[in-house]
Design an enzyme around this catalytic site. Structure first.
Site, short mmCIF file in Angstrom:
data_model
loop_
_atom_site.label_atom_id
_atom_site.label_comp_id
_atom_site.label_asym_id
_atom_site.label_seq_id
_atom_site.Cartn_x
_atom_site.Cartn_y
_atom_site.Cartn_z
N THR A 58 0.80 -1.22 0.00
CA THR A 58 0.00 0.00 0.00
C THR A 58 0.84 1.28 0.00
OG1 THR A 58 -1.82 -1.10 1.07
CG2 THR A 58 -1.73 1.28 1.33
N ASP B 172 -4.00 5.78 7.02
CA ASP B 172 -3.10 6.93 7.18
C ASP B 172 -2.05 6.96 6.07
OD1 ASP B 172 -1.59 4.74 8.17
OD2 ASP B 172 -1.55 5.47 10.24
N ASP C 77 -9.41 -3.55 -0.14
CA ASP C 77 -8.22 -4.25 0.35
C ASP C 77 -8.58 -5.18 1.50
OD1 ASP C 77 -5.23 -4.52 0.36
OD2 ASP C 77 -5.48 -3.75 2.39
N HIS D 19 -8.17 -9.20 1.74
CA HIS D 19 -7.39 -9.90 2.76
C HIS D 19 -8.24 -10.89 3.56
CE1 HIS D 19 -3.58 -8.01 2.19
NE2 HIS D 19 -4.01 -6.80 2.46
N ASP E 229 -3.30 1.06 -5.80
CA ASP E 229 -1.95 1.02 -5.25
C ASP E 229 -1.24 -0.30 -5.55
OD1 ASP E 229 -3.74 -0.34 -3.61
OD2 ASP E 229 -2.75 0.25 -1.74
N HIS F 51 -0.97 -9.72 -1.10
CA HIS F 51 -0.35 -9.10 -2.28
C HIS F 51 1.07 -8.78 -1.85
CE1 HIS F 51 -0.93 -5.27 -0.19
NE2 HIS F 51 -2.13 -5.72 0.13
ZN ZN Z 1 -3.01 -1.45 -0.44
#
Ligand code: ZN
Length: 563
Positions: free
Chosen positions: A84, A172, A308, A312, A353, A501
């Site tokens: 990320t 963040d 994301d 996951h 990303d 990833h």
């Molecule tokens: Zn990511």
């Protein structure tokens, strides 16, 4: 048909050819944006885009609208460490992680020693404040200090100090990397609601957070906190009927069946509320800062993180991800509808990303027999202990414990006269492992040529080079074979993530890159381009000059010549 005058030929000819050529930015349909909107979807691979593109609802006018614009379905995060923080660092800087300095979400600094749970730690989080003595994640001070290059927003500020830059994200690191230093407002989700840098809290619009009035029900942050308490029961959209293949990953996870998310669980982040409230925060920020409504050109960057977490927790190819696509489409549709309502002329750049890999248990059922979970032998704690035994050393040879990262660092406590032997032994041991594709030393990476050819054809060494920063990267770069998931079976790991990833392989590197504006003449361009091309493309649109030596991308031709 379009016509090209071939002036070099005599007599002068005018040739009319089918519309497959494109002209550089600057042609007749060049948009005149007052606002640049960058939308990033976390862990949104080209594979996901291709799979779900036909299902996005034109009535929602979100992803279907963006997909009607200029579409590069084979964009790339070119580098090897597809995480990320590095991924977000490329999007609005135009630079590879080698240059942004963001080589991973977390990297090791052998010169740094801090305590964490009583043990020494060398780990640095990509958006912690440089020089902090405290390594407690809960006390971390968030900062853009480790980002080595300016973002597009900083460049816009430098040209016109009245330009305003706002970055809003579920994470963040995503907000910080998109906004960079000197953004007017950087917001990211925490359990308490959307927060910003310490000392800059007064910049948060009152519609998001009302200081001293946590019970103000009109604020976004109140709605965020209130949403935790509700049980989320997803429904399976009709278009997802073919995506139901139940897979058990004992003992903690069962995926492939839609399950209710319990109140106040971490899985809230994988529910539609996460993205929806991120959009709410972005819209309130846009309103409060009057983005696009003054004489300057402004920038709004939004990163949506739920995708994301769904990846996951449940993998990328089940009903959970399918349901998420419906929610994502709606969140983006709502963002675009609100932008339309302002009457502001805006250009959207959309990307991700990094991509993602479905869980190995389901991949094996779907034609990839080699899909597997990482062997515990490759985790730094175990590998380092084995090497210490072999070499007769009293310290663990490799820094880190239970998480695999491409960067491997030798323990600084290994005596100087034994370091070369330790490095050689470590390289040999990693190379001998059946799950490892390649191992490069830092000297090999320092000596390697900067990649120049088509990004989809780069060698593994070139991919690693784009990730490599000599002052932050590891002593060894270890790249796993394709379809190795870096999480152990949930039975052996203190996490309930089932899919990952972070690899140098196509499923993690390929991300769609889309541009849309009102009046765009859309087309698909299937050549492989890069996320570092986004900044020079946008800069070209707004007449912002960037020295080509400062970035790694190039301007993409996104405006069709209508002559
Ligand atoms: Zn990511």
């Amino acid at each position: 048909m379009r016509c090209i005058r071939l002036v070099a030929m005599a007599p002068v000819l005018a040739l009319c050819v089918p519309l497959f050529g494109i002209a550089p930015v600057g042609a007749a349909e060049r948009p005149q944006p007052k606002l640049i909107v960058t939308i990033v979807v976390d862990q949104y691979s080209s594979d996901l885009f291709t799979r779900y593109r036909p299902t996005y609802n034109p009535k929602v006018n979100g992803l279907a609208r963006l997909a009607s614009g200029v579409v590069f379905p084979r964009g790339h995060q070119g580098h090897a460490a597809t995480e990320t923080c590095p991924g977000h660092s490329t999007i609005l800087t135009g630079a590879w992680p080698a240059r942004t300095g963001i080589v991973a979400n977390d990297w090791q600094d052998p010169a740094l020693r801090r305590k964490s749970d009583g043990a020494d730690t060398f780990s640095i989080y990509c958006v912690e404040k440089p020089g902090e003595k405290d390594s407690d994640a809960k006390k971390r001070v968030i900062s853009p200090g480790f980002l080595l290059v300016p973002t597009l927003g900083e460049r816009m500020h430098a040209r016109d100090p009245n330009s305003r830059v706002v970055a809003v994200a579920g994470k963040d690191r995503s907000a910080v990397m998109l906004g960079g230093a000197k953004a007017d407002l950087t917001l990211w989700w925490t359990e308490k609601g959307f927060e910003t840098y310490r000392g800059e809290e007064s910049r948060i619009p009152i519609a998001i957070s009302n200081p001293g009035h946590d019970d103000d029900k009109n604020t976004v942050n109140y709605k965020v906190r209130a949403s935790y308490a509700s049980r989320t029961v997803p429904t399976l959209p009709a278009s997802c009927a073919n995506d139901t293949l139940k897979v058990d990953v004992p003992p903690k996870a069962s995926v492939g069946v839609l399950q209710a998310t319990e109140p106040n669980s971490k899985r809230w982040r994988a529910t539609p509320a996460m993205d929806s409230l991120t959009v709410d925060a972005a819209l309130e920020a846009m309103k409060a800062l009057q983005l696009g409504q003054r004489s300057s050109i402004d920038l709004l960057a939004v990163s949506l993180s739920a995708n994301d977490y769904v990846g996951h927790y449940f993998g990328t190819a089940g009903p959970e991800m399918c349901a998420q696509q419906v929610a994502l489409d709606q969140s983006i549709g709502r963002l675009l509808a609100a932008l339309d309502k302002t009457g502001v002329s805006y250009v959207v750049a959309f990307t991700a990303d990094h991509g993602g890999l479905d869980l190995p248990e389901r991949n094996r059922l779907r034609g990839i027999p080699s899909a597997q979970r990482i062997s515990a032998e490759l985790l730094p704690g175990k590998m380092g202990a084995e090497l210490a035994k072999e070499l007769g050393l009293s310290v663990n040879v490799v820094l880190g414990k239970n998480e695999f990262g491409n960067d491997v660092y030798l323990n600084p406590e290994i005596p100087p006269d034994q370091r070369a032997a330790a490095l050689e032994a470590a390289a040999r041991k990693y190379r001998a492992h059946p799950q490892v594709a390649s191992v490069f030393t830092r000297n090999e990476l320092i000596a390697a040529e900067r990649p120049t050819g088509p990004v989809d054809e780069w060698t593994l060494l070139e991919r690693a080079k784009a990730s490599f920063n000599a002052s932050r990267s590891g002593d060894l770069i270890v790249l796993l074979k394709p379809y190795v998931t870096t999480y152990l079976s949930p039975a052996n790991l203190d996490t309930d993530y089932v899919a990952s990833h972070g690899s140098p392989w196509g499923y993690d590197r390929r991300v769609p890159i889309l541009f849309w504006w009102k009046g765009v003449r859309g087309f698909d361009q299937p050549t492989a381009v890069q996320t570092v091309d986004i900044v020079p493309t946008l800069a070209s649109l707004i007449g912002l000059e960037i020295n080509a030596n400062e970035i790694d991308g190039r301007a993409l031709p996104i405006v069709l010549d209508s002559r």
